[in-house]
Design a protein around this motif. Structure first.
Motif, PDB file in Angstrom:
ATOM      1  N   MET A   1     -11.438   5.503  27.823  1.00 53.05           N
ATOM      2  CA  MET A   1     -10.804   5.886  27.260  1.00 53.05           C
ATOM      3  C   MET A   1     -10.319   7.436  27.521  1.00 53.05           C
ATOM      4  N   THR A   2      -9.536   7.692  27.519  1.00 53.62           N
ATOM      5  CA  THR A   2      -8.697   8.808  28.219  1.00 53.62           C
ATOM      6  C   THR A   2      -8.831   9.684  26.482  1.00 53.62           C
ATOM      7  N   ASP A   3      -9.041  10.886  26.456  1.00 56.52           N
ATOM      8  CA  ASP A   3      -8.865  11.907  25.240  1.00 56.52           C
ATOM      9  C   ASP A   3      -7.889  11.434  24.871  1.00 56.52           C
ATOM     10  N   ALA A   4      -5.920  11.496  25.248  1.00 60.52           N
ATOM     11  CA  ALA A   4      -4.988  11.630  24.981  1.00 60.52           C
ATOM     12  C   ALA A   4      -4.903  10.306  24.511  1.00 60.52           C
ATOM     13  N   ARG A   5      -4.784   9.122  24.860  1.00 59.84           N
ATOM     14  CA  ARG A   5      -5.686   7.633  24.041  1.00 59.84           C
ATOM     15  C   ARG A   5      -6.439   8.133  22.899  1.00 59.84           C
ATOM     16  N   ARG A   6      -7.171   8.506  22.943  1.00 60.63           N
ATOM     17  CA  ARG A   6      -8.468   8.720  21.517  1.00 60.63           C
ATOM     18  C   ARG A   6      -8.064   9.035  20.212  1.00 60.63           C
ATOM     19  N   ILE A   7      -6.955  10.457  20.596  1.00 67.90           N
ATOM     20  CA  ILE A   7      -6.517  10.735  20.294  1.00 67.90           C
ATOM     21  C   ILE A   7      -5.549  10.244  19.766  1.00 67.90           C
ATOM     22  N   ALA A   8      -4.386   9.872  20.021  1.00 61.70           N
ATOM     23  CA  ALA A   8      -3.740   8.914  19.291  1.00 61.70           C
ATOM     24  C   ALA A   8      -3.962   8.010  19.398  1.00 61.70           C
ATOM     25  N   LEU A   9      -4.853   6.826  18.665  1.00 60.77           N
ATOM     26  CA  LEU A   9      -5.246   6.296  17.920  1.00 60.77           C
ATOM     27  C   LEU A   9      -5.956   6.713  16.312  1.00 60.77           C
ATOM     28  N   GLU A  10      -6.392   7.562  16.681  1.00 58.80           N
ATOM     29  CA  GLU A  10      -6.889   8.147  15.436  1.00 58.80           C
ATOM     30  C   GLU A  10      -6.488   8.663  14.885  1.00 58.80           C
ATOM     31  N   GLY A  11      -4.811   9.302  15.981  1.00 61.84           N
ATOM     32  CA  GLY A  11      -4.047   9.316  14.264  1.00 61.84           C
ATOM     33  C   GLY A  11      -3.600   8.526  14.205  1.00 61.84           C
ATOM     34  N   LEU A  12      -3.487   7.274  14.480  1.00 59.77           N
ATOM     35  CA  LEU A  12      -2.475   6.081  14.174  1.00 59.77           C
ATOM     36  C   LEU A  12      -3.334   5.510  12.233  1.00 59.77           C
ATOM     37  N   ILE A  13      -4.897   5.640  13.103  1.00 60.75           N
ATOM     38  CA  ILE A  13      -5.881   5.026  12.263  1.00 60.75           C
ATOM     39  C   ILE A  13      -5.476   5.900  11.140  1.00 60.75           C
ATOM     40  N   MET A  14      -5.791   7.291  10.840  1.00 65.32           N
ATOM     41  CA  MET A  14      -4.896   8.168  10.177  1.00 65.32           C
ATOM     42  C   MET A  14      -3.978   8.007   9.326  1.00 65.32           C
ATOM     43  N   ARG A  15      -2.931   7.636   9.941  1.00 67.01           N
ATOM     44  CA  ARG A  15      -1.539   7.407   9.236  1.00 67.01           C
ATOM     45  C   ARG A  15      -1.583   5.565   8.432  1.00 67.01           C
ATOM     46  N   VAL A  16      -2.602   4.995   9.238  1.00 68.58           N
ATOM     47  CA  VAL A  16      -2.124   3.622   8.463  1.00 68.58           C
ATOM     48  C   VAL A  16      -3.386   3.468   7.209  1.00 68.58           C
ATOM     49  N   ALA A  17      -3.830   4.983   7.215  1.00 66.97           N
ATOM     50  CA  ALA A  17      -4.975   4.886   6.018  1.00 66.97           C
ATOM     51  C   ALA A  17      -3.969   5.551   4.662  1.00 66.97           C
ATOM     52  N   GLN A  18      -3.392   6.538   5.203  1.00 67.91           N
ATOM     53  CA  GLN A  18      -1.809   6.756   4.325  1.00 67.91           C
ATOM     54  C   GLN A  18      -1.288   5.429   4.054  1.00 67.91           C
ATOM     55  N   GLY A  19      -0.687   4.508   4.180  1.00 63.98           N
ATOM     56  CA  GLY A  19      -0.348   3.340   4.300  1.00 63.98           C
ATOM     57  C   GLY A  19       1.094   3.473   5.351  1.00 63.98           C
ATOM     58  N   ASP A  20       1.030   3.924   6.433  1.00 62.51           N
ATOM     59  CA  ASP A  20       2.173   4.306   7.332  1.00 62.51           C
ATOM     60  C   ASP A  20       2.043   2.317   8.283  1.00 62.51           C
ATOM     61  N   ARG A  21       3.220   1.635   7.636  1.00 54.79           N
ATOM     62  CA  ARG A  21       3.474   0.963   7.905  1.00 54.79           C
ATOM     63  C   ARG A  21       2.931   0.980  10.183  1.00 54.79           C
ATOM     64  N   SER A  22       4.583   1.400  10.123  1.00 54.27           N
ATOM     65  CA  SER A  22       5.132   1.731  11.246  1.00 54.27           C
ATOM     66  C   SER A  22       3.942   2.117  12.498  1.00 54.27           C
ATOM     67  N   ALA A  23       2.675   3.064  11.632  1.00 50.32           N
ATOM     68  CA  ALA A  23       1.926   3.410  12.361  1.00 50.32           C
ATOM     69  C   ALA A  23       0.500   1.743  12.595  1.00 50.32           C
ATOM     70  N   PHE A  24       0.787   1.150  11.386  1.00 48.83           N
ATOM     71  CA  PHE A  24      -0.305  -0.595  11.695  1.00 48.83           C
ATOM     72  C   PHE A  24       0.788  -0.680  12.815  1.00 48.83           C
ATOM     73  N   ASP A  25       2.242  -1.677  13.063  1.00 50.58           N
ATOM     74  CA  ASP A  25       2.613  -1.738  14.327  1.00 50.58           C
ATOM     75  C   ASP A  25       2.152  -0.942  15.860  1.00 50.58           C
ATOM     76  N   ALA A  26       2.262   0.036  15.326  1.00 53.20           N
ATOM     77  CA  ALA A  26       2.017   0.556  17.105  1.00 53.20           C
ATOM     78  C   ALA A  26       0.410   0.640  17.308  1.00 53.20           C
ATOM     79  N   LEU A  27      -0.791   1.009  15.951  1.00 56.30           N
ATOM     80  CA  LEU A  27      -2.356   0.548  16.315  1.00 56.30           C
ATOM     81  C   LEU A  27      -1.549  -0.992  16.851  1.00 56.30           C
ATOM     82  N   TYR A  28      -1.562  -1.852  15.782  1.00 51.81           N
ATOM     83  CA  TYR A  28      -1.503  -3.446  15.983  1.00 51.81           C
ATOM     84  C   TYR A  28      -1.081  -3.276  17.621  1.00 51.81           C
ATOM     85  N   ASP A  29       0.030  -2.481  18.364  1.00 55.51           N
ATOM     86  CA  ASP A  29       0.486  -3.357  19.716  1.00 55.51           C
ATOM     87  C   ASP A  29      -0.284  -2.507  20.616  1.00 55.51           C
TER      88      ASP A  29
END
Length: 184
Positions: A1-29
């Motif tokens: 996994m590239t660093d950019a992908r890892r950082i993007a997924l970590e960012g999505l997980i952090m936003r999901v932790a804050q209740g961000d539904r669009s980040a959850f959709d993106a993480l799911y996709d």
């Protein structure tokens, strides 16, 4: 996994932790195909894997705040959740009975007599009643009182107003005649 992908997924997980539904959709996709493959490889049943995947994403939504970005792959955390949920599903499947509820009900013995047993018991009762009718009325009454009503010899002797040994003699003769009748 590239660093950019890892950082993007970590960012999505952090936003999901804050209740961000669009980040959850993106993480799911971004991750559902891989997590579905993990569930399917363990469960070997597509509908069950899809149902388990839904439970996995519920766990991710509820537990995203527990993820810690430590430089390791966030996919490891997500795959662990999927794998553990699929294993839990396998264990639950193994603990279920191996047969359908209708088969389970059929395997439980009936509390009452079977039709065959009921028919035999009915014939025996009829035979006994016919043989008791052949006895003298006094003998039949004594046999019925002791063996069908449950009176003791002493209580019946007192009720009849006869000595205990006389009552025993009546019972003995009545039972011998009853035995002859039943054996015919």
């Amino acid at each position: 996994m590239t660093d950019a992908r890892r950082i993007a997924l970590e960012g999505l997980i952090m936003r999901v932790a804050q209740g961000d539904r669009s980040a959850f959709d993106a993480l799911y996709d971004a991750t559902s195909a891989k997590l579905h493959a993990v569930c399917l490889s363990l469960l070997k049943d597509r509908p069950e894997a899809e149902e388990t995947l839904q439970e996995v994403y519920l766990n991710i939504w509820r537990g995203a705040s527990r993820y810690s970005a430590n430089g390791l792959s966030p996919m490891t955390w997500l795959i662990t959740i999927a794998r553990n949920r699929a294993i839990d599903r396998l264990r639950a499947r193994d603990s279920r009975p191996a047969f359908a509820p209708a088969e389970a009900a059929a395997s439980i013995p009936a509390l009452g007599a079977s039709p065959e047993q009921a028919a035999i018991r009915g014939q025996q009762h009829s035979l006994l009643a016919a043989c008791l009718d052949e006895l003298e009325p006094g003998q039949a009454g004594v046999v019925r009182a002791v063996y069908l009503e449950g009176l003791t010899y002493a209580d019946l002797a007192e009720r009849q107003g006869v000595p205990l040994n006389t009552l025993r003699s009546w019972l003995r003769r009545g039972l011998l005649r009853l035995k002859e009748c039943v054996n015919r």
